[in-house]
Write an enzyme that holds these catalytic residues in place. Structure first.
Site, PDB file in Angstrom:
ATOM      1  N   GLU A  33       3.658  -4.240   7.943  1.00 54.89           N
ATOM      2  CA  GLU A  33       2.689  -3.157   7.741  1.00 54.89           C
ATOM      3  C   GLU A  33       2.470  -2.895   6.244  1.00 54.89           C
ATOM      4  O   GLU A  33       2.637  -1.768   5.755  1.00 54.89           O
ATOM      5  CB  GLU A  33       3.113  -1.880   8.482  1.00 54.89           C
ATOM      6  CG  GLU A  33       3.144  -2.107   9.984  1.00 54.89           C
ATOM      7  CD  GLU A  33       3.204  -0.844  10.843  1.00 54.89           C
ATOM      8  OE1 GLU A  33       3.429   0.253  10.316  1.00 54.89           O
ATOM      9  OE2 GLU A  33       2.989  -0.965  12.063  1.00 54.89           O
ATOM     10  N   GLU A  85       4.175  -5.901  17.292  1.00 50.19           N
ATOM     11  CA  GLU A  85       4.532  -4.540  17.734  1.00 50.19           C
ATOM     12  C   GLU A  85       3.476  -4.072  18.723  1.00 50.19           C
ATOM     13  O   GLU A  85       2.288  -3.981  18.370  1.00 50.19           O
ATOM     14  CB  GLU A  85       4.616  -3.572  16.546  1.00 50.19           C
ATOM     15  CG  GLU A  85       5.826  -3.840  15.680  1.00 50.19           C
ATOM     16  CD  GLU A  85       6.057  -2.795  14.602  1.00 50.19           C
ATOM     17  OE1 GLU A  85       5.667  -1.615  14.796  1.00 50.19           O
ATOM     18  OE2 GLU A  85       6.624  -3.166  13.556  1.00 50.19           O
TER      19      GLU A  85
HETATM   20  O1  AHR Z   1       8.201   0.528  15.905  1.00 52.54           O
HETATM   21  C1  AHR Z   1       8.256   1.672  15.108  1.00 52.54           C
HETATM   22  C2  AHR Z   1       7.475   1.535  13.815  1.00 52.54           C
HETATM   23  O2  AHR Z   1       6.126   1.413  14.096  1.00 52.54           O
HETATM   24  C3  AHR Z   1       7.774   0.313  12.984  1.00 52.54           C
HETATM   25  O3  AHR Z   1       8.867   0.470  12.150  1.00 52.54           O
HETATM   26  C4  AHR Z   1       6.522   0.170  12.170  1.00 52.54           C
HETATM   27  O4  AHR Z   1       6.264  -1.159  11.806  1.00 52.54           O
HETATM   28  C5  AHR Z   1       5.448   0.766  13.051  1.00 52.54           C
HETATM   29  O5  AHR Z   1       4.662   1.656  12.367  1.00 52.54           O
END
Ligand code: AHR
Length: 506
Positions: A173, A305
């Site tokens: 991110e 994710e």
């Molecule tokens: O999964 C939780 C968080 O969500 C992670 O650390 C991040 O990459 C995302 O914003």
């Protein structure tokens, strides 16, 4: 009545087992109290790693595990997590709960976990607060054989042989917690970092650049442009990285108002399902951009994710992201998997967030008693294992009933997918309607079906979930409401249910 036509003899692309990947971050009780209890714990463990967690995950054949973050990855300095545990430096986990991290779970512990699980390592390096040298040395420490400064350090710490690390993330991110960069600044950095992520010996890294958030198509465009045309007619210059990532979480409303895990209205349920379906639009738009720059599909898309994100459970640390998991979460997962198959020629990997005690978890552990509970989402993963590395089969609906209109969108009441491997096929069927059962006809063509079995995951209420006192409130069982009809099968799908049909093929 809805009919699904499936040509069993026309297999499509292979859907990688990596679409069923996992994610474990130093966040809340995912690592500490989830995977890791330490060698002195009363909870049965192997070298500090919970044995029951390993056993439960082995049943899912988990293909890969991403670690150490997430946002945590960009403040993690791997050398703090090696050597004698009591001497490891400590740090503050500023992203998640502002708690102290003792670094007891580090590189050796993670690779031990990977070996116990029989899975592939996906290590996410630190771009945001690290250096090229730091990341490059981590790869050397993990994967190099023979003699070198990092190899000697690894051997001093008790590991003779290099490990295999197939997957490597270049930061996380970068548009946000990973450094608040612009797309162009990160695209340049990703090329630089990737250059020094070496293949040592026969360890071949699949390097994954930190990609877009949700609908940030400009980010995907910038990364693909930076790679240049790597398609069949390219100039022959290899891309510095092999994939780019994407993150997308499902909520019932917007970020500021995510909704609760177990207390929600029917409208919130349908809004959640509409948001789950949105992954289809996102994958379509991101892959269209990728197709433009890379028509031969040499660069993979990695959704590393995804999953539901609810308000934390009352009384728990807001920075720990601990949430319950209901039949609704199970259906969010089944819809995602049905959609993933459609993009199997580009979508190489997907990692649900996160494996234990965080967000849409497979496993919840009680902080006081240590009791372990398998969630409804766990069961969807388990019911799907036959889809791993199987060829996608098109599922053509003759009539797909609409259950709700959400704004100007029509929400389908049903979701389905199918795949085939060897002499078998697996068909996944989800009834998203809260109130109406559906009868489905499966019009099965092209191969003789010699055996049929079915399983169902459902519960009296879509809000039902598993707890230490009722661990099997939502658990799969054999499903017998399935019968042979001319040319196929007829299957009953109760309201809010997930059914898998396994076929033996001649
Ligand atoms: O999964 C939780 C968080 O969500 C992670 O650390 C991040 O990459 C995302 O914003």
């Amino acid at each position: 009545m809805t009919t699904y036509v499936i040509n069993l003899d026309l297999p499509g692309a292979v859907q990688s087992r990596h679409l069923y990947g996992h994610f474990a971050e130093h966040l809340g009780r995912c690592i500490y109290g989830g995977f890791w209890v330490g060698e002195d714990s009363d909870i049965p463990n192997e070298r500090g790693i919970r044995s029951d967690v390993v056993e439960a995950l082995r049943a899912l054949n988990i293909p890969n595990l991403r670690w150490p973050g997430g946002c945590f990855a960009d403040e993690y300095h791997w050398k703090d997590g090696i050597g004698p545990r009591e001497q490891r430096p400590r740090m503050v986990n500023t992203h998640w709960g502002n708690v102290e991290e003792n670094n007891h779970f580090g590189t050796h512990e993670f690779m031990d976990l990977v070996e116990l699980l029989g899975t592939d390592a996906y290590v996410n390096g630190n771009v945001g607060s690290g250096t090229v040298r730091e990341m490059s040395e981590w790869v050397e420490y993990l994967t190099r054989d023979g003699d070198s400064p990092m190899v000697r350090l690894r051997k001093e710490n008790g590991r003779e042989q290099p490990w295999k690390v197939p997957y490597w993330g270049i930061g996380n991110e970068a548009w946000g917690c990973g450094g608040n960069m612009t797309a162009q600044a990160y695209a340049d950095l990703a090329r630089q970092y990737a250059t020094f992520l070496r293949d040592h010996g026969d360890n071949k890294l699949y390097r994954i650049a930190a990609g877009a958030n949700v609908d940030d198509f400009g980010w995907t465009e910038a990364l693909m442009k930076s790679v240049g045309c790597v398609g069949c007619n390219s100039s022959g210059v290899a891309s510095p990285y092999q994939a780019i990532s994407l993150h997308y979480y499902t909520m019932s409303a917007e970020w500021e108002n995510k909704g609760k895990a177990t207390v929600f209205t029917d409208d919130e349920y349908y809004a959640t399902m509409a948001n789950a379906w949105h992954i289809n639009t996102l994958l379509k738009r991101h892959t269209t951009i990728m197709d433009h720059y890379d028509p031969c599909k040499t660069i993979g898309l990695v959704l590393d994710e995804w999953g539901t994100w609810w308000q934390v459970e009352e009384g728990t640390n807001p920075g720990f992201l601990y949430q319950q998991n209901t039949m609704r979460d199970a259906l969010v997962a089944s819809v995602h998997f049905d959609i993933f198959g459609k993009y199997a020629d580009r979508l190489f990997m997907a990692n649900i967030a996160q494996t234990v005690n965080v967000l849409q978890a497979m496993i919840l552990t009680d902080p006081d008693t240590g009791a372990l509970v398998l969630t409804p989402t766990y069961h969807v993963f388990e019911m799907n294992t036959a889809h791993h590395d199987a060829h996608v089969l098109d599922v053509v609906a003759k009539d797909a009933p609409v259950s709700r209109k959400i704004g100007d969108k029509k929400l389908p009441a049903l979701s389905a997918s199918a795949s085939t491997k060897d002499n078998s096929a697996l068909i996944s069927l989800s009834n998203l309607d809260l109130d109406h059962a559906r009868t489905i006809t499966l019009d099965l063509r092209g191969r003789e079906v010699t055996g049929v079995t079915a399983r169902i995951l459902t519960a009296p209420d879509v809000r039902d979930h598993n707890t230490p006192d009722a661990p099997d409130a939502v658990a799969p069982r054999e499903w017998t409401e399935i019968s042979r009809v001319d040319g196929g099968l007829q299957v009953e799908l109760p309201a809010h249910s997930y059914v898998t049909v396994s076929l033996d093929l001649a």
